[in-house]
Design a protein around this motif. Structure first.
Motif, PDB file in Angstrom:
ATOM      1  N   THR A   1      37.670  27.546  33.088  1.00 42.34           N
ATOM      2  CA  THR A   1      38.757  27.187  32.176  1.00 42.34           C
ATOM      3  C   THR A   1      39.700  28.362  31.979  1.00 42.34           C
ATOM      4  O   THR A   1      40.923  28.184  31.850  1.00 42.34           O
ATOM      5  N   HIS A   2      39.165  29.580  31.959  1.00 44.14           N
ATOM      6  CA  HIS A   2      40.040  30.744  31.833  1.00 44.14           C
ATOM      7  C   HIS A   2      40.979  30.856  33.037  1.00 44.14           C
ATOM      8  O   HIS A   2      42.141  31.235  32.890  1.00 44.14           O
ATOM      9  N   ALA A   3      40.479  30.536  34.216  1.00 42.47           N
ATOM     10  CA  ALA A   3      41.345  30.560  35.396  1.00 42.47           C
ATOM     11  C   ALA A   3      42.446  29.512  35.275  1.00 42.47           C
ATOM     12  O   ALA A   3      43.631  29.788  35.533  1.00 42.47           O
ATOM     13  N   MET A   4      42.079  28.299  34.863  1.00 44.19           N
ATOM     14  CA  MET A   4      43.087  27.258  34.663  1.00 44.19           C
ATOM     15  C   MET A   4      44.094  27.690  33.593  1.00 44.19           C
ATOM     16  O   MET A   4      45.306  27.485  33.749  1.00 44.19           O
ATOM     17  N   ALA A   5      43.593  28.295  32.508  1.00 45.31           N
ATOM     18  CA  ALA A   5      44.481  28.714  31.423  1.00 45.31           C
ATOM     19  C   ALA A   5      45.489  29.745  31.904  1.00 45.31           C
ATOM     20  O   ALA A   5      46.658  29.750  31.468  1.00 45.31           O
ATOM     21  N   TRP A   6      45.073  30.640  32.786  1.00 44.72           N
ATOM     22  CA  TRP A   6      45.987  31.660  33.300  1.00 44.72           C
ATOM     23  C   TRP A   6      47.092  31.015  34.133  1.00 44.72           C
ATOM     24  O   TRP A   6      48.255  31.429  34.084  1.00 44.72           O
ATOM     25  N   VAL A   7      46.747  29.968  34.892  1.00 42.53           N
ATOM     26  CA  VAL A   7      47.772  29.254  35.657  1.00 42.53           C
ATOM     27  C   VAL A   7      48.738  28.553  34.703  1.00 42.53           C
ATOM     28  O   VAL A   7      49.961  28.578  34.901  1.00 42.53           O
ATOM     29  N   ILE A   8      48.197  27.914  33.659  1.00 41.69           N
ATOM     30  CA  ILE A   8      49.056  27.254  32.669  1.00 41.69           C
ATOM     31  C   ILE A   8      49.997  28.268  32.041  1.00 41.69           C
ATOM     32  O   ILE A   8      51.201  28.024  31.889  1.00 41.69           O
ATOM     33  N   GLU A   9      49.467  29.428  31.649  1.00 41.41           N
ATOM     34  CA  GLU A   9      50.290  30.470  31.058  1.00 41.41           C
ATOM     35  C   GLU A   9      51.392  30.915  32.016  1.00 41.41           C
ATOM     36  O   GLU A   9      52.514  31.222  31.590  1.00 41.41           O
ATOM     37  N   SER A  10      51.094  30.948  33.312  1.00 39.79           N
ATOM     38  CA  SER A  10      52.041  31.449  34.312  1.00 39.79           C
ATOM     39  C   SER A  10      53.009  30.387  34.809  1.00 39.79           C
ATOM     40  O   SER A  10      53.954  30.722  35.535  1.00 39.79           O
ATOM     41  N   TRP A  11      52.797  29.110  34.443  1.00 44.60           N
ATOM     42  CA  TRP A  11      53.684  28.035  34.903  1.00 44.60           C
ATOM     43  C   TRP A  11      55.083  28.291  34.345  1.00 44.60           C
ATOM     44  O   TRP A  11      55.266  28.374  33.130  1.00 44.60           O
ATOM     45  N   PRO A  12      56.096  28.445  35.205  1.00 43.79           N
ATOM     46  CA  PRO A  12      57.417  28.890  34.732  1.00 43.79           C
ATOM     47  C   PRO A  12      58.243  27.804  34.069  1.00 43.79           C
ATOM     48  O   PRO A  12      59.278  28.105  33.470  1.00 43.79           O
ATOM     49  N   GLU A  13      57.822  26.557  34.157  1.00 47.45           N
ATOM     50  CA  GLU A  13      58.545  25.452  33.534  1.00 47.45           C
ATOM     51  C   GLU A  13      57.866  25.073  32.212  1.00 47.45           C
ATOM     52  O   GLU A  13      56.668  25.290  32.036  1.00 47.45           O
ATOM     53  N   PRO A  14      58.610  24.493  31.260  1.00 44.12           N
ATOM     54  CA  PRO A  14      58.025  24.150  29.963  1.00 44.12           C
ATOM     55  C   PRO A  14      56.884  23.140  30.072  1.00 44.12           C
ATOM     56  O   PRO A  14      56.955  22.193  30.860  1.00 44.12           O
TER      57      PRO A  14
ATOM     58  N   ALA B   1      39.788  43.237  27.164  1.00 46.79           N
ATOM     59  CA  ALA B   1      38.751  43.908  26.390  1.00 46.79           C
ATOM     60  C   ALA B   1      38.859  43.628  24.888  1.00 46.79           C
ATOM     61  O   ALA B   1      37.830  43.433  24.219  1.00 46.79           O
ATOM     62  N   PRO B   2      40.060  43.589  24.293  1.00 46.24           N
ATOM     63  CA  PRO B   2      40.138  43.298  22.852  1.00 46.24           C
ATOM     64  C   PRO B   2      39.627  41.918  22.469  1.00 46.24           C
ATOM     65  O   PRO B   2      39.424  41.648  21.273  1.00 46.24           O
ATOM     66  N   ASN B   3      39.431  41.023  23.448  1.00 49.75           N
ATOM     67  CA  ASN B   3      38.918  39.697  23.139  1.00 49.75           C
ATOM     68  C   ASN B   3      37.454  39.712  22.711  1.00 49.75           C
ATOM     69  O   ASN B   3      36.986  38.759  22.068  1.00 49.75           O
ATOM     70  N   VAL B   4      36.709  40.750  23.075  1.00 52.13           N
ATOM     71  CA  VAL B   4      35.263  40.789  22.812  1.00 52.13           C
ATOM     72  C   VAL B   4      35.007  40.595  21.318  1.00 52.13           C
ATOM     73  O   VAL B   4      35.581  41.287  20.470  1.00 52.13           O
ATOM     74  N   GLY B   5      34.136  39.629  21.009  1.00 48.49           N
ATOM     75  CA  GLY B   5      33.795  39.312  19.633  1.00 48.49           C
ATOM     76  C   GLY B   5      34.638  38.215  19.025  1.00 48.49           C
ATOM     77  O   GLY B   5      34.286  37.663  17.977  1.00 48.49           O
ATOM     78  N   ALA B   6      35.759  37.861  19.677  1.00 48.42           N
ATOM     79  CA  ALA B   6      36.648  36.821  19.151  1.00 48.42           C
ATOM     80  C   ALA B   6      36.258  35.457  19.713  1.00 48.42           C
ATOM     81  O   ALA B   6      35.687  35.361  20.809  1.00 48.42           O
ATOM     82  N   PRO B   7      36.551  34.376  18.999  1.00 47.96           N
ATOM     83  CA  PRO B   7      36.301  33.035  19.548  1.00 47.96           C
ATOM     84  C   PRO B   7      37.143  32.810  20.800  1.00 47.96           C
ATOM     85  O   PRO B   7      38.343  33.109  20.811  1.00 47.96           O
ATOM     86  N   LYS B   8      36.540  32.262  21.826  1.00 51.61           N
ATOM     87  CA  LYS B   8      37.260  32.029  23.071  1.00 51.61           C
ATOM     88  C   LYS B   8      38.440  31.083  22.871  1.00 51.61           C
ATOM     89  O   LYS B   8      39.532  31.301  23.409  1.00 51.61           O
ATOM     90  N   VAL B   9      38.198  30.015  22.107  1.00 49.68           N
ATOM     91  CA  VAL B   9      39.252  29.009  21.949  1.00 49.68           C
ATOM     92  C   VAL B   9      40.471  29.593  21.249  1.00 49.68           C
ATOM     93  O   VAL B   9      41.612  29.246  21.570  1.00 49.68           O
ATOM     94  N   ALA B  10      40.245  30.492  20.293  1.00 48.56           N
ATOM     95  CA  ALA B  10      41.371  31.066  19.547  1.00 48.56           C
ATOM     96  C   ALA B  10      42.223  31.957  20.436  1.00 48.56           C
ATOM     97  O   ALA B  10      43.462  31.907  20.393  1.00 48.56           O
ATOM     98  N   ALA B  11      41.572  32.796  21.259  1.00 48.87           N
ATOM     99  CA  ALA B  11      42.312  33.704  22.128  1.00 48.87           C
ATOM    100  C   ALA B  11      43.115  32.938  23.169  1.00 48.87           C
ATOM    101  O   ALA B  11      44.285  33.251  23.423  1.00 48.87           O
ATOM    102  N   VAL B  12      42.511  31.918  23.777  1.00 50.61           N
ATOM    103  CA  VAL B  12      43.210  31.146  24.807  1.00 50.61           C
ATOM    104  C   VAL B  12      44.347  30.333  24.193  1.00 50.61           C
ATOM    105  O   VAL B  12      45.461  30.285  24.739  1.00 50.61           O
ATOM    106  N   ALA B  13      44.097  29.714  23.055  1.00 48.55           N
ATOM    107  CA  ALA B  13      45.145  28.919  22.406  1.00 48.55           C
ATOM    108  C   ALA B  13      46.350  29.789  22.048  1.00 48.55           C
ATOM    109  O   ALA B  13      47.504  29.371  22.222  1.00 48.55           O
ATOM    110  N   ALA B  14      46.095  31.013  21.575  1.00 45.09           N
ATOM    111  CA  ALA B  14      47.198  31.903  21.194  1.00 45.09           C
ATOM    112  C   ALA B  14      48.059  32.261  22.398  1.00 45.09           C
ATOM    113  O   ALA B  14      49.296  32.269  22.307  1.00 45.09           O
TER     114      ALA B  14
ATOM    115  N   ALA C   1      42.778  25.186  18.660  1.00 38.57           N
ATOM    116  CA  ALA C   1      41.444  25.751  18.867  1.00 38.57           C
ATOM    117  C   ALA C   1      40.425  25.054  17.970  1.00 38.57           C
ATOM    118  O   ALA C   1      40.642  24.922  16.760  1.00 38.57           O
ATOM    119  N   HIS C   2      39.316  24.619  18.564  1.00 38.75           N
ATOM    120  CA  HIS C   2      38.208  24.008  17.820  1.00 38.75           C
ATOM    121  C   HIS C   2      36.954  24.808  18.135  1.00 38.75           C
ATOM    122  O   HIS C   2      36.357  24.669  19.220  1.00 38.75           O
TER     123      HIS C   2
END
Length: 464
Positions: free
Chosen positions: A203-216, A242-255, A268-269
């Motif tokens: 999911t992190h790999a997919m999220a990085w592609v979503i983040e990099s998608w240049p269209e809205p 590295a700053p993500n360590v200890g944080a909820p995964k869903v919160a970091a990705v959603a942000a 984030a849930h």
């Protein structure tokens, strides 16, 4: 203690196997960077490739006009997994075990090498591979994953003997053709009531592609996972810092997704899939579910939520895959992909019990609650799996069972048994494949069920 020995001890604490650490610390890789005025596709390819390589390999030299910036990318990726960075340098000192060059010829050297290029939907390997100016992230991400897999396959070729290794050679492809979707376009799209179950490596790999998608990208994207980051995740999770360590995964990705796409409502849930569904209400249907879950049982449970449409991503040893499922007359659903085995001797609880040494009631409670391991439980798992106990205290059970996601077993001559090695490149390609399946579902809207299964060390073939 010398710097080299400090690095070795740090890696030993991470991987828990001296034979694997010896292999990693004696392997030298070089990345030949594109020029400073490089096209957009080359810059993204270089960034994703280095991020993937640096999560495993401790000794990487960078050469070229943007070598300094790539060094920072590599150090950030290694730091996310608490790995040493002293072996990464801006330098050129052949011979190397492998040299990978991005859109340019490698320097004169007798070292084994691979040239990789990309542009838009295209991936290119071998002599003449170049990079174009497209902002489309699909080609760069896909090429980076394949290139990183080729580096691993070459450096571990003796240990992977019999695994069906196939060098890519001079080869190019339009990624859309591999997924039977030549109509896909680089354009804005809307996500209708989409839920992601499991925010792990793929999911992190997919999220990085979503983040990099240049269209809205607009719509609603619900991220469901109860886990927090541990530094052990950094060995496999593209996109993790590295700053993500200890944080909820869903919160970091959603942000990050909201920052990249302000009109996308990424929610984030921080809870497990079944708890979320119970609280949401089972009478409410799901329109689209994306599964980045780390076991067949979890994916089967996701399928039982009976979504109208589903996208699935998975890794298993040397194999990866992604699928699009639209249930209907003669068309399979996600559950069809994971039927209950009538021959299985062990269910999920008993399988984990045998793998970890934890009692079945403890396993069931850990799986259902997603709580972290206590020191006593971590010690039991450590004795069974051969990983340092201090590295897994507080981690959810699924996160400390490496055979489940983005790892593979490799037989090392010095090791007494096969060793679990993080395969960041596997989760990267699986996540990109999942994004392409999502594009198929959103842009084409076909009422079809399609699956793409691959051996990570072979040349990709079209979807089945």
């Amino acid at each position: 203690m010398s710097a080299a020995e400090k690095n070795r001890q740090a890696l030993l604490a991470l991987f828990g196997d001296d034979a694997l650490v010896s292999k990693l610390t004696t392997t030298r890789i070089a990345v030949v960077a594109p020029p400073v005025d490089t096209p957009a596709s080359a810059a993204l390819l270089a960034k994703v490739l280095v991020d993937t390589l640096a999560r495993l390999w401790p000794n990487i030299d960078f050469v070229g006009e943007i070598a300094e910036s790539l060094l920072v990318v590599g150090q950030d990726a290694a730091n996310a997994g608490a790995a040493p960075v002293g072996g990464m340098n801006v330098n050129w000192a052949p011979p190397y075990d492998f040299v990978i060059s991005i859109g340019v010829p490698p320097p004169e050297t007798v070292s084994p090498s691979l040239r990789v290029g990309t542009d838009g939907w295209l991936v290119q390997f071998g002599e003449g591979a170049i990079c174009g100016g497209s902002m489309n992230p699909i080609g760069p991400f896909f090429a980076a994953g394949l290139a990183a897999a080729q580096v691993f396959a070459h450096c571990f070729s003796a240990e992977l003997d019999g695994a069906g290794l196939r060098h890519l050679g001079d080869w190019c492809a339009d990624v859309r053709d591999l997924f039977g979707a030549p109509e896909l376009e680089l354009r804005p799209f809307h996500l209708e009531d989409t839920h992601v179950f499991g925010v792990g490596a793929v999911t992190h790999a997919m999220a990085w592609v979503i983040e990099s998608w240049p269209e809205p990208i607009s719509g609603e994207l619900h991220l469901v996972d109860g886990d927090k980051y541990g530094d052990g995740n950094g060995q496999r999770y593209a996109f993790m810092k590295a700053p993500n360590v200890g944080a909820p995964k869903v919160a970091a990705v959603a942000a990050r997704l909201t920052a990249a796409h302000p009109v996308l409502n990424a929610v984030a849930h921080e809870c497990g899939m079944n708890d979320y569904c119970q609280e949401r209400g089972y009478e409410r249907p799901f329109f689209r579910v994306i599964t980045g879950l780390d076991s067949e049982e979890s994916r089967r449970q996701a399928g039982l939520k009976d979504p109208v449409r589903a996208v699935n991503m998975w890794t298993s040893g040397h194999y990866i895959g992604a699928g699009q499922y639209v249930p209907g007359d003669g068309r399979g659903c996600l559950v069809c992909a994971y039927p209950e085995s009538v021959e299985a001797e062990l269910d999920e609880v008993n399988l984990f019990h045998h793998q970890t040494g934890l009692y079945p009631d403890v396993v069931r409670e850990l799986l259902d609650s997603a709580r972290g391991l206590t020191p006593e439980e971590a010690q039991t798992v450590s004795q069974a799996k051969g990983v340092p106990a201090e590295r897994i205290i507080g981690e959810p059970l699924r996160s400390v069972i490496p055979v489940l996601c983005a790892t593979g077993k490799v037989s090392l001559e010095q090791a007494k048994k096969a060793v679990d090695v993080p395969f960041a490149f596997s989760s990267l390609i699986s996540g990109v494949a999942g994004f392409i399946m999502l594009l198929r579902d959103v842009q084409l809207g076909d009422d079809t069920s399609e699956c793409w299964n691959q051996n990570i060390f072979k040349r990709p073939s079209p979807a089945m």
